[in-house]
Scaffold this active site. Structure first.
Site, PDB file in Angstrom:
ATOM      1  CG  HIS A 203     -54.766  31.672 -44.282  1.00 15.95           C
ATOM      2  ND1 HIS A 203     -54.084  31.246 -45.400  1.00 15.95           N
ATOM      3  CD2 HIS A 203     -54.735  30.621 -43.422  1.00 15.95           C
ATOM      4  CE1 HIS A 203     -53.657  30.008 -45.221  1.00 15.95           C
ATOM      5  NE2 HIS A 203     -54.046  29.601 -44.026  1.00 15.95           N
TER       6      HIS A 203
ATOM      7  CG  ASP B 237     -46.234  26.637 -42.937  1.00 17.03           C
ATOM      8  OD1 ASP B 237     -46.497  26.305 -41.764  1.00 17.03           O
ATOM      9  OD2 ASP B 237     -47.080  26.600 -43.843  1.00 17.03           O
TER      10      ASP B 237
ATOM     11  NE  ARG C 126     -48.968  22.546 -36.725  1.00 14.85           N
ATOM     12  CZ  ARG C 126     -49.726  23.478 -37.332  1.00 14.85           C
ATOM     13  NH1 ARG C 126     -49.267  24.140 -38.367  1.00 14.85           N
ATOM     14  NH2 ARG C 126     -50.920  23.762 -36.887  1.00 14.85           N
TER      15      ARG C 126
ATOM     16  CB  SER D 161     -48.721  27.298 -39.610  1.00 13.43           C
ATOM     17  OG  SER D 161     -49.174  26.843 -40.849  1.00 13.43           O
TER      18      SER D 161
ATOM     19  CE  LYS E 205     -49.748  28.732 -44.962  1.00 14.28           C
ATOM     20  NZ  LYS E 205     -49.566  27.677 -44.006  1.00 14.28           N
TER      21      LYS E 205
HETATM   22  N1  URA Z   1     -53.861  26.848 -42.034  1.00 11.93           N
HETATM   23  C1  URA Z   1     -52.503  26.907 -42.040  1.00 11.93           C
HETATM   24  O1  URA Z   1     -51.911  27.391 -43.005  1.00 11.93           O
HETATM   25  N2  URA Z   1     -51.836  26.430 -40.984  1.00 11.93           N
HETATM   26  C2  URA Z   1     -52.455  25.908 -39.904  1.00 11.93           C
HETATM   27  O2  URA Z   1     -51.786  25.512 -38.978  1.00 11.93           O
HETATM   28  C3  URA Z   1     -53.867  25.843 -39.891  1.00 11.93           C
HETATM   29  C4  URA Z   1     -54.546  26.325 -40.977  1.00 11.93           C
END
Ligand code: URA
Length: 507
Positions: free
Chosen positions: A96, A175, A182, A197, A201
């Site tokens: 990620h 989220d 956000r 966040s 996930k």
């Molecule tokens: N990617 C995400 O899933 N969340 C964030 O806050 C920033 C990047």
């Protein structure tokens, strides 16, 4: 006289959202129970958006303590159903990124790692702030479904080894709500909120291991290197404490990654790479990207030779990809990240060996096979990748260099906003994005170009949406007479020990 039997009874005071906002506003620290209340209220949408937004802004301004970040991450992870990858019979590993411009490595690393025997259950996000979203890009493929049920997610993983999906009302719903708020309230750039966040996930996907790409530089949410390092250490330590083996690479976001930034054009750039299509100059010139000076992953970078074996005819490039400087940074970063995934997934003895396997998967067509199988399994029409007529932007404009010189610096956040304003991003939560919009950059930082040479091609939804991206582009790119210093693609690698030592130094 109060009834003495009541004095020793535990009192469960009700929690009120207004008190949590005031507490954070006044720099207080929320308890685990308070964080749990807030997250449950976000997930069930019982706390109104204005109160959540006020709390997010207070958290952005005053920061979150380590304990609050850990509690927020775990509560968000537990806000919905979880995926159990154990039935896949493979080690589950994902990657990620903290968000960038033109960052399309997910389309490459997921199929590469899957082709090398790792399961990649990837729960991704939408466009956030000035950065693009993996899901918005994938939905540019006609028919591609990102909102799969857990059973469908598992079926695609069983069949293809990789699946890229969204959070749903069932999966990490907290989220979904907080991320969208956000994005609209200027509260993205907070290490604690980003950590919770991303990791909520990733942990909900039941991963065995995770590779984090933490961006630093002018296009990163946290531009300053020390902030990016803190975020990297925070995420590695938090994920490790939750039982997921994690490594974070600090990577350069001082310019867009690769040449395309947008929706469909990023997918096409990735597919072109998986098809072995590269500018001819690069196919004969290995290592043409800036030198890497990071210690362990440096060897992985060294192993990235030219894609096509000597003498092999290259397939012609699609018109989108005829950028003179190509996308060697994208290819190298993808191989480095995939190398770590393959190593942590137990399919190589080192990240360097993982990178070599990754390169084989890229060159022998097996990554492309996985990618196309995944797209088809999620309802996507793969014929679009072979249809030169598919990409139909509303308006196209080539922007020429307005002076001669070296491209000295790029304000990549501004370039990201330029991309969003072509129509590739959304103004309001829930609005669709234009799959055909975006910008292809024809020159990279450090390139010497002449006045009048094409610098970028803008694809916008309409003529009216061309002027703002052009103005932003002109503000964002600076020329100089001298070549700027090369910036390493990957500067640092954080493993658990380094992350914990970093955080301990801050205490
Ligand atoms: N990617 C995400 O899933 N969340 C964030 O806050 C920033 C990047």
């Amino acid at each position: 006289m109060p009834d003495p039997s009541l004095i020793h009874m535990p009192i469960h005071m009700p929690i009120h959202m207004i008190d949590l906002i005031r507490k954070k506003r006044d720099r207080g620290t929320l308890s685990e129970a308070e964080i749990g209340f807030l997250v449950r209220g976000a997930a069930s949408e019982s706390i109104p958006p204005e109160q959540l937004s006020a709390w997010l802004m207070a958290a952005w301004l005053n920061g979150l303590q380590l304990d609050e970040i850990r509690a927020l991450t775990v509560a968000m992870r537990d806000s919905g159903a979880k995926f159990d990858p154990s039935r896949l019979g493979k080690v589950a590993v994902d990657k990620h990124s903290t968000g960038g411009v033109g960052d399309k490595t997910s389309f490459l690393v997921a199929p590469i790692a899957a082709a090398c025997g790792v399961a990649v259950p990837m729960i991704s996000g939408r466009a956030l702030g000035h950065t693009g979203g993996t899901l918005d890009k994938l939905e540019a493929i006609p028919g591609y479904r990102t909102a799969l049920s857990l059973d469908e997610f598992e079926a695609v993983l069983q069949k293809c080894g990789a699946s890229i999906v969204s959070q749903t009302p069932a999966l990490v719903p907290a989220d979904r709500v907080l991320y969208a708020l956000r994005d609209r309230t200027g509260t993205v750039e907070s290490p604690g909120l980003i950590c919770a966040s991303i990791l909520s996930k990733k942990l909900a996907a039941g991963l065995d291991a995770l590779v984090l790409d933490v961006k630093t530089g002018s296009g990163a949410f946290l531009r300053r290197r020390e902030d990016a390092e803190y975020l990297a250490a925070l995420m590695v330590a938090t994920a490790e404490a939750a039982g997921t083996r994690t490594v974070a690479l600090l990577t350069d976001m001082g310019q867009p990654l690769g040449s395309a930034a947008g929706n469909w054009i990023e997918l096409m750039e990735s597919v072109d790479l998986m098809r072995g299509q590269r500018p001819e100059s690069l196919s004969k010139k290995p290592g043409s990207v800036t030198g890497h000076d990071f210690s362990r992953a440096v060897n992985a970078a060294k192993s990235t030779r030219a894609l096509a074996p000597e003498g092999e005819a290259l397939r012609p490039l699609s018109p989108l990809q005829q950028a003179p400087t190509g996308n060697e940074d994208l290819r190298q970063l993808s191989l480095i990240l995939a190398g770590w995934m393959i190593y942590l997934g137990g399919q190589a003895d080192s990240p360097e060996a993982g990178s070599s396997r990754a390169e084989q998967a890229l060159t022998n067509g097996s990554a492309l096979e996985v990618f196309l199988a995944m797209v088809a399994a999620q309802g996507g029409d793969i014929a679009a990748f072979d249809d030169p007529e598919f990409h139909k932007p509303g308006a196209t404009q080539v922007v020429e260099a307005w002076e001669s010189g070296y491209i000295a610096a790029m304000d990549t956040t501004m370039l990201g906003w330029a991309v969003q304003r072509t129509g590739a991003g959304r103004e309001k939560v829930g609005l669709p994005v234009d799959p055909h919009a975006g910008i292809v950059f024809h020159a990279r930082r450090g390139a010497h170009i002449e006045k009048g040479q094409p610098l970028a091609t803008i694809y916008a939804t309409s003529q009216a949406l061309l002027s703002e991206p052009i103005a932003l582009l002109k503000q964002a790119i600076a020329f100089s007479d001298a070549a700027p210093e090369a910036v390493p693609l990957v500067s640092t690698v954080f493993t658990q020990n380094e992350a914990e030592a970093f955080l301990n130094r801050l205490l």
